[in-house]
Design a protein around this motif. Structure first.
Motif, mmCIF file in Angstrom:
data_model
loop_
_atom_site.group_PDB
_atom_site.id
_atom_site.type_symbol
_atom_site.label_atom_id
_atom_site.label_comp_id
_atom_site.label_asym_id
_atom_site.label_seq_id
_atom_site.Cartn_x
_atom_site.Cartn_y
_atom_site.Cartn_z
ATOM 1 N N ARG A 16 10.481 -0.256 -3.206
ATOM 2 C CA ARG A 16 9.140 0.374 -2.731
ATOM 3 C C ARG A 16 8.189 -0.638 -1.984
ATOM 4 O O ARG A 16 8.156 -1.574 -2.500
ATOM 5 C CB ARG A 16 8.264 1.246 -3.865
ATOM 6 C CG ARG A 16 7.189 2.025 -3.272
ATOM 7 C CD ARG A 16 6.020 2.212 -4.115
ATOM 8 N NE ARG A 16 5.490 0.697 -4.559
ATOM 9 C CZ ARG A 16 4.616 0.146 -3.445
ATOM 10 N NH1 ARG A 16 4.318 0.681 -2.455
ATOM 11 N NH2 ARG A 16 4.083 -1.169 -3.907
ATOM 12 N N TYR A 17 7.866 -0.326 -0.899
ATOM 13 C CA TYR A 17 6.664 -1.088 -0.271
ATOM 14 C C TYR A 17 5.909 0.132 0.881
ATOM 15 O O TYR A 17 6.528 1.041 0.933
ATOM 16 C CB TYR A 17 7.346 -2.055 0.655
ATOM 17 C CG TYR A 17 7.828 -1.744 1.871
ATOM 18 C CD1 TYR A 17 9.147 -0.956 2.019
ATOM 19 C CD2 TYR A 17 7.426 -1.958 3.214
ATOM 20 C CE1 TYR A 17 9.460 -0.472 3.102
ATOM 21 C CE2 TYR A 17 7.710 -1.514 4.457
ATOM 22 C CZ TYR A 17 9.027 -0.758 4.282
ATOM 23 O OH TYR A 17 9.662 -0.268 5.595
ATOM 24 N N ALA A 18 4.816 -0.641 1.129
ATOM 25 C CA ALA A 18 3.932 0.283 1.788
ATOM 26 C C ALA A 18 4.283 0.347 3.323
ATOM 27 O O ALA A 18 4.411 -0.553 3.918
ATOM 28 C CB ALA A 18 2.464 -0.214 2.121
ATOM 29 N N LYS A 20 5.234 0.846 6.960
ATOM 30 C CA LYS A 20 4.646 0.867 8.060
ATOM 31 C C LYS A 20 5.228 1.681 9.107
ATOM 32 O O LYS A 20 4.403 2.215 10.097
ATOM 33 C CB LYS A 20 4.222 -0.778 8.871
ATOM 34 C CG LYS A 20 3.869 -1.589 7.509
ATOM 35 C CD LYS A 20 2.352 -1.344 7.175
ATOM 36 C CE LYS A 20 1.969 -2.368 6.245
ATOM 37 N NZ LYS A 20 0.962 -1.847 5.316
ATOM 38 N N GLN A 73 -2.893 4.683 12.973
ATOM 39 C CA GLN A 73 -1.707 4.274 12.293
ATOM 40 C C GLN A 73 -0.724 5.216 12.438
ATOM 41 O O GLN A 73 -0.699 6.504 12.241
ATOM 42 C CB GLN A 73 -1.908 4.067 10.863
ATOM 43 C CG GLN A 73 -3.045 3.163 10.570
ATOM 44 C CD GLN A 73 -3.213 2.824 8.939
ATOM 45 O OE1 GLN A 73 -2.214 2.121 8.222
ATOM 46 N NE2 GLN A 73 -4.305 3.254 8.363
ATOM 47 N N PRO A 162 0.591 4.634 1.047
ATOM 48 C CA PRO A 162 -0.519 5.183 0.720
ATOM 49 C C PRO A 162 -1.557 4.660 1.829
ATOM 50 O O PRO A 162 -1.405 3.671 2.358
ATOM 51 C CB PRO A 162 -0.938 4.394 -0.628
ATOM 52 C CG PRO A 162 -0.027 3.144 -0.495
ATOM 53 C CD PRO A 162 1.159 3.314 0.301
ATOM 54 N N MET A 163 -2.562 5.563 2.059
ATOM 55 C CA MET A 163 -3.489 5.332 3.127
ATOM 56 C C MET A 163 -4.912 5.601 2.852
ATOM 57 O O MET A 163 -5.430 6.764 2.499
ATOM 58 C CB MET A 163 -3.065 6.221 4.300
ATOM 59 C CG MET A 163 -1.515 6.018 4.753
ATOM 60 S SD MET A 163 -1.180 5.342 6.171
ATOM 61 C CE MET A 163 -2.331 6.293 7.385
ATOM 62 N N GLU A 164 -5.779 4.479 3.077
ATOM 63 C CA GLU A 164 -7.084 4.615 2.877
ATOM 64 C C GLU A 164 -7.684 4.270 4.072
ATOM 65 O O GLU A 164 -8.969 4.332 4.192
ATOM 66 C CB GLU A 164 -7.730 3.561 1.866
ATOM 67 C CG GLU A 164 -7.599 4.291 -0.018
ATOM 68 C CD GLU A 164 -8.314 3.499 -0.648
ATOM 69 O OE1 GLU A 164 -8.365 2.007 -0.806
ATOM 70 O OE2 GLU A 164 -9.152 4.219 -1.679
ATOM 71 N N GLY A 165 -6.865 3.761 5.049
ATOM 72 C CA GLY A 165 -7.385 3.347 6.420
ATOM 73 C C GLY A 165 -7.674 4.680 7.370
ATOM 74 O O GLY A 165 -6.995 4.918 8.153
ATOM 75 N N LYS A 204 7.286 -9.564 -1.910
ATOM 76 C CA LYS A 204 5.981 -8.976 -2.640
ATOM 77 C C LYS A 204 4.937 -10.048 -2.899
ATOM 78 O O LYS A 204 5.427 -11.052 -3.400
ATOM 79 C CB LYS A 204 6.416 -8.095 -3.748
ATOM 80 C CG LYS A 204 7.167 -6.905 -3.516
ATOM 81 C CD LYS A 204 6.394 -5.709 -4.303
ATOM 82 C CE LYS A 204 6.974 -4.197 -4.039
ATOM 83 N NZ LYS A 204 6.634 -3.665 -2.648
ATOM 84 N N ARG A 206 2.199 -10.900 -5.231
ATOM 85 C CA ARG A 206 1.868 -10.295 -6.492
ATOM 86 C C ARG A 206 1.267 -11.674 -7.209
ATOM 87 O O ARG A 206 1.880 -12.815 -7.250
ATOM 88 C CB ARG A 206 2.739 -9.570 -7.359
ATOM 89 C CG ARG A 206 3.165 -8.204 -6.581
ATOM 90 C CD ARG A 206 1.947 -7.494 -6.848
ATOM 91 N NE ARG A 206 2.260 -5.929 -6.148
ATOM 92 C CZ ARG A 206 2.460 -5.720 -5.097
ATOM 93 N NH1 ARG A 206 2.284 -6.266 -3.895
ATOM 94 N NH2 ARG A 206 2.879 -4.463 -4.752
HETATM 95 C C1 LIG Z 1 -5.114 3.018 -2.083
HETATM 96 C C2 LIG Z 1 -4.386 2.392 -0.993
HETATM 97 C C3 LIG Z 1 -4.721 2.489 0.247
HETATM 98 C C4 LIG Z 1 -3.997 1.820 1.041
HETATM 99 N N1 LIG Z 1 -4.120 1.914 2.665
HETATM 100 C C5 LIG Z 1 -3.244 1.713 3.619
HETATM 101 C C6 LIG Z 1 -3.405 2.005 4.874
HETATM 102 O O1 LIG Z 1 -4.263 2.641 5.004
HETATM 103 N N2 LIG Z 1 -2.524 1.654 5.813
HETATM 104 C C7 LIG Z 1 -1.550 0.698 5.364
HETATM 105 O O2 LIG Z 1 -0.640 0.326 6.094
HETATM 106 N N3 LIG Z 1 -1.403 0.320 3.936
HETATM 107 C C8 LIG Z 1 -2.266 0.741 3.073
HETATM 108 N N4 LIG Z 1 -1.977 0.468 1.630
HETATM 109 C C9 LIG Z 1 -0.969 -0.526 1.356
HETATM 110 C C10 LIG Z 1 -1.214 -1.784 0.582
HETATM 111 O O3 LIG Z 1 -1.824 -2.585 1.856
HETATM 112 C C11 LIG Z 1 -0.052 -2.270 -0.016
HETATM 113 O O4 LIG Z 1 0.193 -1.309 -1.236
HETATM 114 C C12 LIG Z 1 -0.143 -3.650 -0.924
HETATM 115 O O5 LIG Z 1 -0.624 -4.698 0.311
HETATM 116 C C13 LIG Z 1 0.747 -4.178 -1.510
HETATM 117 O O6 LIG Z 1 1.837 -3.961 -0.800
HETATM 118 P P1 LIG Z 1 3.370 -3.099 -1.013
HETATM 119 O O7 LIG Z 1 2.639 -1.637 -1.576
HETATM 120 O O8 LIG Z 1 4.164 -3.305 0.158
HETATM 121 O O9 LIG Z 1 4.007 -3.631 -2.380
HETATM 122 C C14 LIG Z 1 -3.038 1.073 0.628
HETATM 123 C C15 LIG Z 1 -2.536 0.960 -0.640
HETATM 124 C C16 LIG Z 1 -3.196 1.449 -1.444
HETATM 125 C C17 LIG Z 1 -2.910 1.512 -3.046
#
Ligand SMILES: Cc1cc2nc3c(=O)[nH]c(=O)nc-3n(C[C@H](O)[C@H](O)[C@H](O)COP(=O)(O)O)c2cc1C
Length: 216
Positions: A16-18, A20, A73, A162-165, A204, A206
């Motif tokens: 899993r990774y965030a 893009k 995004q 996940p997105m808070e942006g 990652k 961490r």
């Molecule tokens: C609550 C929350 C909000 C986040 N908002 C964004 C976002 O808006 N856009 C984005 O690309 N990543 C977003 N992320 C991803 C984080 O940047 C990412 O989880 C973190 O850098 C760790 O990387 P990984 O999840 O790929 O292991 C968010 C993560 C969390 C938990």
């Protein structure tokens, strides 16, 4: 009860990774999406109050609008599914009663038998440590649901971001939440990573385990 092996769990959590960039041509199969919706329904919350509503945004025009309200995004429009997580702006005795009514139905307990518990929960909501910031308390419950959703997705081999942006006030206006009891907190895109997303293979970042976990 069969369980996943420790290796399987860690493999999926590392996978899993965030995400893009999503592959806009791939859709999450209905059965898997249904499981992810159940992961939201099954999320734990303080006293079980479930102070949330999850919006699955499928209308393309709405998703275009939300993308403009999310720093542009691409995940918002490219992912198979787009989820907006909202939480109750406050919690009232009526919210407690709604939950207890449901408990009474599901567990077959006469509602009168729940009056002692009702007092504990209503007292906590009105006078406990969270009473000064019920919106914040509710938001923390919603983020637990977000975590459960993402972890379940990872176990199924489904990518998420996940997105808070996001501009939460603009989301509220776009989604008709202004003046409602629920407010946008965050969002989560779900689908399948695009082959060209180089973030997928980045190591990652961490802190080492011994800096994060202390033993007493
Ligand atoms: C609550 C929350 C909000 C986040 N908002 C964004 C976002 O808006 N856009 C984005 O690309 N990543 C977003 N992320 C991803 C984080 O940047 C990412 O989880 C973190 O850098 C760790 O990387 P990984 O999840 O790929 O292991 C968010 C993560 C969390 C938990």
């Amino acid at each position: 009860m069969p369980t996943l092996s420790a290796t399987d769990v860690l493999t999926q959590l590392n996978w899993r990774y965030a995400t893009k960039r999503f592959d806009a041509t791939r859709t999450i199969p209905a059965e898997q999406w249904a499981a992810l919706e159940q992961a939201l329904v099954l999320a734990p919350s303080s006293f079980g109050l479930q102070p949330w509503k999850f919006l699955v945004v499928t209308t393309p025009a709405l998703r275009q609008q939300l993308r403009a309200q999310s720093w542009g995004q691409t995940q918002v429009t490219e992912a198979s599914h787009y989820l907006v997580l909202t939480g109750l702006r406050t919690t009232t005795a009526d919210d407690v009663d709604r939950y207890l009514q449901r408990q009474s139905e599901v567990q077959g307990v006469p509602i009168e038998k729940l009056s002692g518990y009702r007092k504990v929960v209503v007292d906590f909501v009105q006078k406990g440590w969270a009473a000064g910031d019920l919106a914040g308390w509710n938001a923390r419950q919603v983020y637990i649901a977000l975590g459960q959703f993402m972890t379940a997705a990872a176990m199924l081999g489904i990518d998420t971001c996940p997105m808070e942006g996001i501009d939460k006030d603009a989301y509220d206006r776009t989604l008709g939440l202004d003046g409602s009891r629920y407010a946008t907190l965050c969002a989560c895109a779900a689908g399948f990573r695009a082959a060209e997303d180089k973030h997928a293979t980045a190591p990652k970042v961490r802190f080492p385990l011994d800096q994060v976990i202390e033993r007493r």
